[in-house]
Design a protein around this motif. Structure first.
Motif, PDB file in Angstrom:
ATOM      1  N   LEU A  56       1.804  -1.500 -10.759  1.00 35.42           N
ATOM      2  CA  LEU A  56       1.974  -0.250 -10.027  1.00 35.42           C
ATOM      3  C   LEU A  56       0.849   0.735 -10.317  1.00 35.42           C
ATOM      4  O   LEU A  56       0.623   1.109 -11.476  1.00 35.42           O
ATOM      5  CB  LEU A  56       3.315   0.401 -10.405  1.00 35.42           C
ATOM      6  N   ASP A  57       0.151   1.160  -9.249  1.00 38.36           N
ATOM      7  CA  ASP A  57      -0.825   2.237  -9.383  1.00 38.36           C
ATOM      8  C   ASP A  57      -0.056   3.544  -9.553  1.00 38.36           C
ATOM      9  O   ASP A  57       0.949   3.785  -8.874  1.00 38.36           O
ATOM     10  CB  ASP A  57      -1.704   2.286  -8.131  1.00 38.36           C
ATOM     11  N   ILE A  58      -0.501   4.383 -10.459  1.00 38.58           N
ATOM     12  CA  ILE A  58       0.223   5.628 -10.714  1.00 38.58           C
ATOM     13  C   ILE A  58      -0.028   6.668  -9.631  1.00 38.58           C
ATOM     14  O   ILE A  58       0.886   7.343  -9.166  1.00 38.58           O
ATOM     15  CB  ILE A  58      -0.152   6.187 -12.106  1.00 38.58           C
ATOM     16  N   TYR A  59      -1.285   6.796  -9.209  1.00 38.51           N
ATOM     17  CA  TYR A  59      -1.623   7.790  -8.192  1.00 38.51           C
ATOM     18  C   TYR A  59      -1.546   7.166  -6.811  1.00 38.51           C
ATOM     19  O   TYR A  59      -2.304   6.242  -6.496  1.00 38.51           O
ATOM     20  CB  TYR A  59      -3.030   8.338  -8.423  1.00 38.51           C
ATOM     21  N   MET A  60      -0.630   7.647  -5.983  1.00 42.18           N
ATOM     22  CA  MET A  60      -0.465   7.132  -4.636  1.00 42.18           C
ATOM     23  C   MET A  60      -0.449   8.309  -3.657  1.00 42.18           C
ATOM     24  O   MET A  60       0.421   9.178  -3.717  1.00 42.18           O
ATOM     25  CB  MET A  60       0.840   6.349  -4.512  1.00 42.18           C
ATOM     26  N   CYS A  99       0.826  -1.212   0.000  1.00 44.95           N
ATOM     27  CA  CYS A  99       0.000   0.000   0.000  1.00 44.95           C
ATOM     28  C   CYS A  99       0.854   1.253   0.000  1.00 44.95           C
ATOM     29  O   CYS A  99       0.328   2.367  -0.010  1.00 44.95           O
ATOM     30  CB  CYS A  99      -0.938  -0.009   1.217  1.00 44.95           C
ATOM     31  N   ASP A 100       2.175   1.070   0.038  1.00 44.60           N
ATOM     32  CA  ASP A 100       3.114   2.186   0.090  1.00 44.60           C
ATOM     33  C   ASP A 100       4.266   1.893  -0.859  1.00 44.60           C
ATOM     34  O   ASP A 100       4.945   0.870  -0.734  1.00 44.60           O
ATOM     35  CB  ASP A 100       3.628   2.357   1.528  1.00 44.60           C
ATOM     36  N   ARG A 159       7.074   3.297  -1.030  1.00 44.87           N
ATOM     37  CA  ARG A 159       8.373   3.347  -0.350  1.00 44.87           C
ATOM     38  C   ARG A 159       8.759   1.977   0.203  1.00 44.87           C
ATOM     39  O   ARG A 159       9.936   1.606   0.191  1.00 44.87           O
ATOM     40  CB  ARG A 159       8.341   4.391   0.764  1.00 44.87           C
ATOM     41  N   GLN A 160       7.774   1.235   0.701  1.00 45.25           N
ATOM     42  CA  GLN A 160       8.073  -0.092   1.237  1.00 45.25           C
ATOM     43  C   GLN A 160       8.497  -1.048   0.126  1.00 45.25           C
ATOM     44  O   GLN A 160       9.422  -1.841   0.290  1.00 45.25           O
ATOM     45  CB  GLN A 160       6.857  -0.663   1.972  1.00 45.25           C
ATOM     46  N   LEU A 161       7.822  -0.961  -1.016  1.00 44.83           N
ATOM     47  CA  LEU A 161       8.207  -1.804  -2.145  1.00 44.83           C
ATOM     48  C   LEU A 161       9.626  -1.470  -2.592  1.00 44.83           C
ATOM     49  O   LEU A 161      10.447  -2.370  -2.841  1.00 44.83           O
ATOM     50  CB  LEU A 161       7.221  -1.626  -3.299  1.00 44.83           C
ATOM     51  N   TRP A 162       9.932  -0.183  -2.679  1.00 50.52           N
ATOM     52  CA  TRP A 162      11.267   0.222  -3.097  1.00 50.52           C
ATOM     53  C   TRP A 162      12.321  -0.249  -2.096  1.00 50.52           C
ATOM     54  O   TRP A 162      13.412  -0.685  -2.482  1.00 50.52           O
ATOM     55  CB  TRP A 162      11.345   1.730  -3.288  1.00 50.52           C
ATOM     56  N   THR A 163      12.020  -0.193  -0.808  1.00 50.57           N
ATOM     57  CA  THR A 163      12.944  -0.678   0.214  1.00 50.57           C
ATOM     58  C   THR A 163      13.222  -2.166   0.028  1.00 50.57           C
ATOM     59  O   THR A 163      14.374  -2.613   0.102  1.00 50.57           O
ATOM     60  CB  THR A 163      12.381  -0.431   1.626  1.00 50.57           C
ATOM     61  N   ILE A 187       5.518   8.226  -2.879  1.00 51.22           N
ATOM     62  CA  ILE A 187       5.978   8.556  -4.231  1.00 51.22           C
ATOM     63  C   ILE A 187       5.064   7.858  -5.229  1.00 51.22           C
ATOM     64  O   ILE A 187       4.500   6.802  -4.954  1.00 51.22           O
ATOM     65  CB  ILE A 187       7.444   8.136  -4.449  1.00 51.22           C
ATOM     66  N   GLY A 188       4.869   8.464  -6.386  1.00 43.91           N
ATOM     67  CA  GLY A 188       3.947   7.916  -7.376  1.00 43.91           C
ATOM     68  C   GLY A 188       4.508   6.710  -8.100  1.00 43.91           C
ATOM     69  O   GLY A 188       5.705   6.410  -8.042  1.00 43.91           O
ATOM     70  N   GLY A 189       3.631   6.009  -8.804  1.00 45.21           N
ATOM     71  CA  GLY A 189       4.032   4.818  -9.520  1.00 45.21           C
ATOM     72  C   GLY A 189       5.053   5.079 -10.608  1.00 45.21           C
ATOM     73  O   GLY A 189       5.934   4.248 -10.852  1.00 45.21           O
ATOM     74  N   ILE A 190       4.952   6.240 -11.280  1.00 42.24           N
ATOM     75  CA  ILE A 190       5.915   6.570 -12.337  1.00 42.24           C
ATOM     76  C   ILE A 190       7.315   6.727 -11.751  1.00 42.24           C
ATOM     77  O   ILE A 190       8.298   6.186 -12.281  1.00 42.24           O
ATOM     78  CB  ILE A 190       5.490   7.863 -13.066  1.00 42.24           C
TER      79      ILE A 190
END
Length: 232
Positions: A50-54, A29-30, A32-36, A58-61
Protein backbone atom coordinates in the motif's frame (compact mmCIF):
# COMPACT_ATOMS: atom_id res chain seq x y z
CA UNK A 1 1.35 -15.54 -3.63
CA UNK A 2 -1.69 -13.39 -4.29
CA UNK A 3 -0.65 -9.74 -3.93
CA UNK A 4 -2.64 -6.49 -4.01
CA UNK A 5 -0.47 -3.59 -5.17
CA UNK A 6 -2.10 -0.22 -4.54
CA UNK A 7 -0.32 2.89 -5.90
CA UNK A 8 -1.86 5.81 -7.80
CA UNK A 9 1.43 6.33 -9.66
CA UNK A 10 1.15 3.75 -12.42
CA UNK A 11 4.83 4.06 -13.28
CA UNK A 12 5.81 3.12 -9.73
CA UNK A 13 3.29 0.28 -9.68
CA UNK A 14 4.57 -1.21 -12.94
CA UNK A 15 8.16 -0.90 -11.71
CA UNK A 16 7.29 -2.85 -8.58
CA UNK A 17 5.47 -5.44 -10.65
CA UNK A 18 8.73 -6.26 -12.47
CA UNK A 19 10.13 -7.32 -9.08
CA UNK A 20 7.18 -9.67 -8.49
CA UNK A 21 7.62 -12.11 -11.36
CA UNK A 22 5.79 -15.38 -10.75
CA UNK A 23 3.33 -13.86 -8.27
CA UNK A 24 -0.42 -13.30 -8.77
CA UNK A 25 -0.56 -9.48 -8.87
CA UNK A 26 -3.61 -7.23 -8.93
CA UNK A 27 -2.79 -3.53 -9.39
CA UNK A 28 -5.07 -0.86 -7.92
CA UNK A 29 -4.74 2.85 -8.60
CA UNK A 30 -7.58 3.68 -6.21
CA UNK A 31 -7.74 2.55 -2.59
CA UNK A 32 -11.54 2.68 -2.67
CA UNK A 33 -11.65 -0.03 -5.33
CA UNK A 34 -9.34 -2.27 -3.32
CA UNK A 35 -11.47 -1.76 -0.22
CA UNK A 36 -14.62 -2.58 -2.21
CA UNK A 37 -13.08 -5.84 -3.42
CA UNK A 38 -12.01 -6.80 0.10
CA UNK A 39 -15.13 -5.68 1.92
CA UNK A 40 -17.89 -6.44 -0.58
CA UNK A 41 -16.38 -9.10 -2.85
CA UNK A 42 -14.64 -10.88 0.04
CA UNK A 43 -11.30 -10.97 -1.79
CA UNK A 44 -8.26 -12.01 0.24
CA UNK A 45 -4.60 -11.39 -0.54
CA UNK A 46 -1.48 -12.93 0.93
CA UNK A 47 0.20 -9.50 0.86
CA UNK A 48 -1.04 -5.91 0.60
CA UNK A 49 1.48 -3.40 -0.80
CA UNK A 50 0.00 0.00 0.00
CA UNK A 51 1.27 3.43 -1.03
CA UNK A 52 0.66 5.86 1.81
CA UNK A 53 0.10 8.99 -0.27
CA UNK A 54 -2.86 8.63 -2.62
CA UNK A 55 -4.33 11.61 -4.49
CA UNK A 56 -8.13 11.77 -4.81
CA UNK A 57 -8.55 8.70 -2.62
CA UNK A 58 -8.29 7.58 0.99
CA UNK A 59 -4.68 7.17 2.08
CA UNK A 60 -2.84 3.92 2.60
CA UNK A 61 -2.86 4.28 6.40
CA UNK A 62 -6.65 4.66 6.51
CA UNK A 63 -7.12 1.77 4.09
CA UNK A 64 -4.79 -0.43 6.14
CA UNK A 65 -6.88 0.29 9.24
CA UNK A 66 -10.01 -0.85 7.42
CA UNK A 67 -8.32 -3.99 6.12
CA UNK A 68 -6.89 -4.80 9.55
CA UNK A 69 -10.33 -4.45 11.17
CA UNK A 70 -11.81 -6.68 8.47
CA UNK A 71 -9.01 -9.27 8.50
CA UNK A 72 -6.84 -9.33 11.60
CA UNK A 73 -4.33 -11.64 9.89
CA UNK A 74 -3.75 -9.42 6.84
CA UNK A 75 -0.07 -9.00 5.88
CA UNK A 76 0.48 -5.32 5.08
CA UNK A 77 3.54 -3.51 3.74
CA UNK A 78 3.60 0.27 3.33
CA UNK A 79 5.42 2.00 0.51
CA UNK A 80 6.14 5.70 0.83
CA UNK A 81 8.40 8.53 -0.25
CA UNK A 82 8.59 9.62 3.40
CA UNK A 83 9.42 7.93 6.70
CA UNK A 84 6.92 10.13 8.58
CA UNK A 85 4.44 7.31 9.18
CA UNK A 86 6.58 4.70 10.89
CA UNK A 87 4.57 5.03 14.11
CA UNK A 88 1.24 4.48 12.34
CA UNK A 89 2.70 1.52 10.49
CA UNK A 90 3.88 0.01 13.76
CA UNK A 91 0.45 0.47 15.34
CA UNK A 92 -1.13 -1.37 12.39
CA UNK A 93 1.36 -4.27 12.68
CA UNK A 94 2.80 -3.66 9.23
CA UNK A 95 5.25 -6.35 8.23
CA UNK A 96 7.49 -3.84 6.43
CA UNK A 97 7.86 -0.15 5.57
CA UNK A 98 9.67 0.48 2.28
CA UNK A 99 10.88 3.86 1.07
CA UNK A 100 10.67 4.85 -2.59
CA UNK A 101 12.34 4.14 -4.85
CA UNK A 102 12.02 0.53 -3.75
CA UNK A 103 15.00 -1.59 -4.77
CA UNK A 104 14.66 -5.09 -6.17
CA UNK A 105 16.65 -6.65 -3.33
CA UNK A 106 14.34 -5.02 -0.76
CA UNK A 107 11.31 -6.55 -2.44
CA UNK A 108 13.04 -9.94 -2.71
CA UNK A 109 13.72 -9.94 1.04
CA UNK A 110 10.10 -8.98 1.74
CA UNK A 111 8.74 -11.74 -0.52
CA UNK A 112 10.96 -14.34 1.13
CA UNK A 113 9.84 -13.26 4.57
CA UNK A 114 6.14 -13.21 3.69
CA UNK A 115 6.37 -16.46 1.73
CA UNK A 116 7.72 -18.31 4.77
CA UNK A 117 4.94 -16.87 6.88
CA UNK A 118 2.20 -17.71 4.38
CA UNK A 119 3.45 -21.27 3.91
CA UNK A 120 3.68 -21.80 7.66
CA UNK A 121 0.16 -20.48 8.22
CA UNK A 122 -1.28 -22.54 5.38
CA UNK A 123 0.22 -25.66 6.93
CA UNK A 124 -1.58 -24.87 10.19
CA UNK A 125 -5.00 -23.90 8.83
CA UNK A 126 -7.87 -25.99 7.57
CA UNK A 127 -9.50 -24.66 4.43
CA UNK A 128 -13.23 -25.10 3.81
CA UNK A 129 -15.82 -24.41 1.12
CA UNK A 130 -19.52 -24.14 1.83
CA UNK A 131 -22.30 -22.68 -0.34
CA UNK A 132 -20.00 -20.42 -2.32
CA UNK A 133 -18.04 -19.27 0.72
CA UNK A 134 -14.41 -20.17 1.36
CA UNK A 135 -12.24 -19.63 4.39
CA UNK A 136 -9.63 -21.00 6.78
CA UNK A 137 -9.75 -22.06 10.41
CA UNK A 138 -6.51 -22.31 12.44
CA UNK A 139 -5.91 -25.81 13.76
CA UNK A 140 -5.72 -24.53 17.32
CA UNK A 141 -9.31 -23.27 17.19
CA UNK A 142 -10.76 -26.62 16.11
CA UNK A 143 -11.99 -29.08 18.79
CA UNK A 144 -13.11 -31.93 16.56
CA UNK A 145 -14.63 -32.72 13.18
CA UNK A 146 -17.45 -35.15 12.56
CA UNK A 147 -19.00 -36.39 9.35
CA UNK A 148 -22.58 -37.12 8.33
CA UNK A 149 -23.79 -37.86 4.79
CA UNK A 150 -20.74 -36.42 2.98
CA UNK A 151 -20.85 -33.23 5.06
CA UNK A 152 -18.10 -32.33 7.52
CA UNK A 153 -18.96 -30.41 10.68
CA UNK A 154 -15.99 -28.47 12.09
CA UNK A 155 -16.59 -27.79 15.79
CA UNK A 156 -14.61 -24.79 17.07
CA UNK A 157 -13.62 -23.80 20.59
CA UNK A 158 -15.83 -20.69 20.45
CA UNK A 159 -18.91 -22.90 20.05
CA UNK A 160 -19.41 -22.32 16.33
CA UNK A 161 -19.80 -25.17 13.86
CA UNK A 162 -18.65 -24.69 10.26
CA UNK A 163 -20.14 -27.03 7.68
CA UNK A 164 -18.07 -28.18 4.75
CA UNK A 165 -18.52 -30.65 1.91
CA UNK A 166 -16.04 -33.51 2.03
CA UNK A 167 -15.14 -36.99 3.22
CA UNK A 168 -13.53 -37.79 6.54
CA UNK A 169 -11.21 -40.32 4.87
CA UNK A 170 -9.77 -37.57 2.66
CA UNK A 171 -9.49 -35.18 5.60
CA UNK A 172 -7.67 -37.81 7.67
CA UNK A 173 -4.93 -37.98 5.03
CA UNK A 174 -4.69 -34.19 4.99
CA UNK A 175 -4.59 -33.31 8.70
CA UNK A 176 -3.96 -36.29 10.96
CA UNK A 177 -0.56 -36.48 12.60
CA UNK A 178 0.80 -34.33 15.41
CA UNK A 179 -2.38 -32.33 16.11
CA UNK A 180 -5.35 -34.37 14.89
CA UNK A 181 -6.14 -38.06 15.33
CA UNK A 182 -8.85 -40.22 13.81
CA UNK A 183 -10.67 -41.91 16.68
CA UNK A 184 -13.81 -43.22 15.00
CA UNK A 185 -15.38 -43.77 11.61
CA UNK A 186 -17.16 -40.44 12.06
CA UNK A 187 -14.73 -38.37 14.16
CA UNK A 188 -11.34 -36.64 13.97
CA UNK A 189 -10.19 -34.92 17.19
CA UNK A 190 -7.67 -32.20 18.03
CA UNK A 191 -5.72 -34.14 20.65
CA UNK A 192 -4.41 -30.96 22.31
CA UNK A 193 -7.95 -30.06 23.37
CA UNK A 194 -8.65 -33.43 25.01
CA UNK A 195 -9.28 -33.08 28.76
CA UNK A 196 -9.03 -36.79 29.49
CA UNK A 197 -9.38 -40.28 28.09
CA UNK A 198 -12.06 -42.23 29.92
CA UNK A 199 -12.86 -45.78 28.89
CA UNK A 200 -13.54 -45.71 25.18
CA UNK A 201 -14.26 -41.99 25.00
CA UNK A 202 -12.33 -38.74 24.70
CA UNK A 203 -13.70 -35.92 26.84
CA UNK A 204 -13.15 -32.34 25.67
CA UNK A 205 -15.02 -29.14 26.47
CA UNK A 206 -18.19 -30.94 27.45
CA UNK A 207 -18.17 -33.29 24.45
CA UNK A 208 -17.86 -37.07 24.71
CA UNK A 209 -16.24 -38.40 21.54
CA UNK A 210 -16.33 -42.19 21.01
CA UNK A 211 -13.17 -44.18 20.25
CA UNK A 212 -13.69 -47.28 18.14
CA UNK A 213 -11.63 -50.43 18.66
CA UNK A 214 -9.86 -49.88 15.34
CA UNK A 215 -8.32 -46.57 16.46
CA UNK A 216 -8.03 -47.08 20.23
CA UNK A 217 -4.35 -48.06 20.46
CA UNK A 218 -3.15 -45.16 18.29
CA UNK A 219 -5.31 -42.60 20.11
CA UNK A 220 -4.21 -43.86 23.52
CA UNK A 221 -0.54 -43.64 22.56
CA UNK A 222 -0.92 -40.13 21.17
CA UNK A 223 -2.83 -38.99 24.26
CA UNK A 224 -0.02 -40.28 26.52
CA UNK A 225 2.61 -38.55 24.37
CA UNK A 226 0.82 -35.21 24.77
CA UNK A 227 0.41 -35.73 28.53
CA UNK A 228 4.17 -36.26 28.85
CA UNK A 229 4.78 -33.18 26.67
CA UNK A 230 2.72 -31.11 29.10
CA UNK A 231 4.54 -32.58 32.12
CA UNK A 232 7.93 -31.82 30.59
Amino acid sequence: MKIALCDDCREDALRLKTYLVGQDIRIYCDTRQLWTDVNEQDMRFDLYLLDIYMEDSIGGIELAGKIRAHDSDAVICFISSSDAFYREAYDLYAVQYLLKPVEEQDMARLLERVSHRVNREKEQRLGYKWRGQTGFIPYGKILFIDSREHTLFIHCEDGTVQECKGKLDDLEIQVCGQVFSRCHQSFIVNMYHVDRLEGNELLLRGHNIPISRRYFAGVKNRYREIVFEEVD
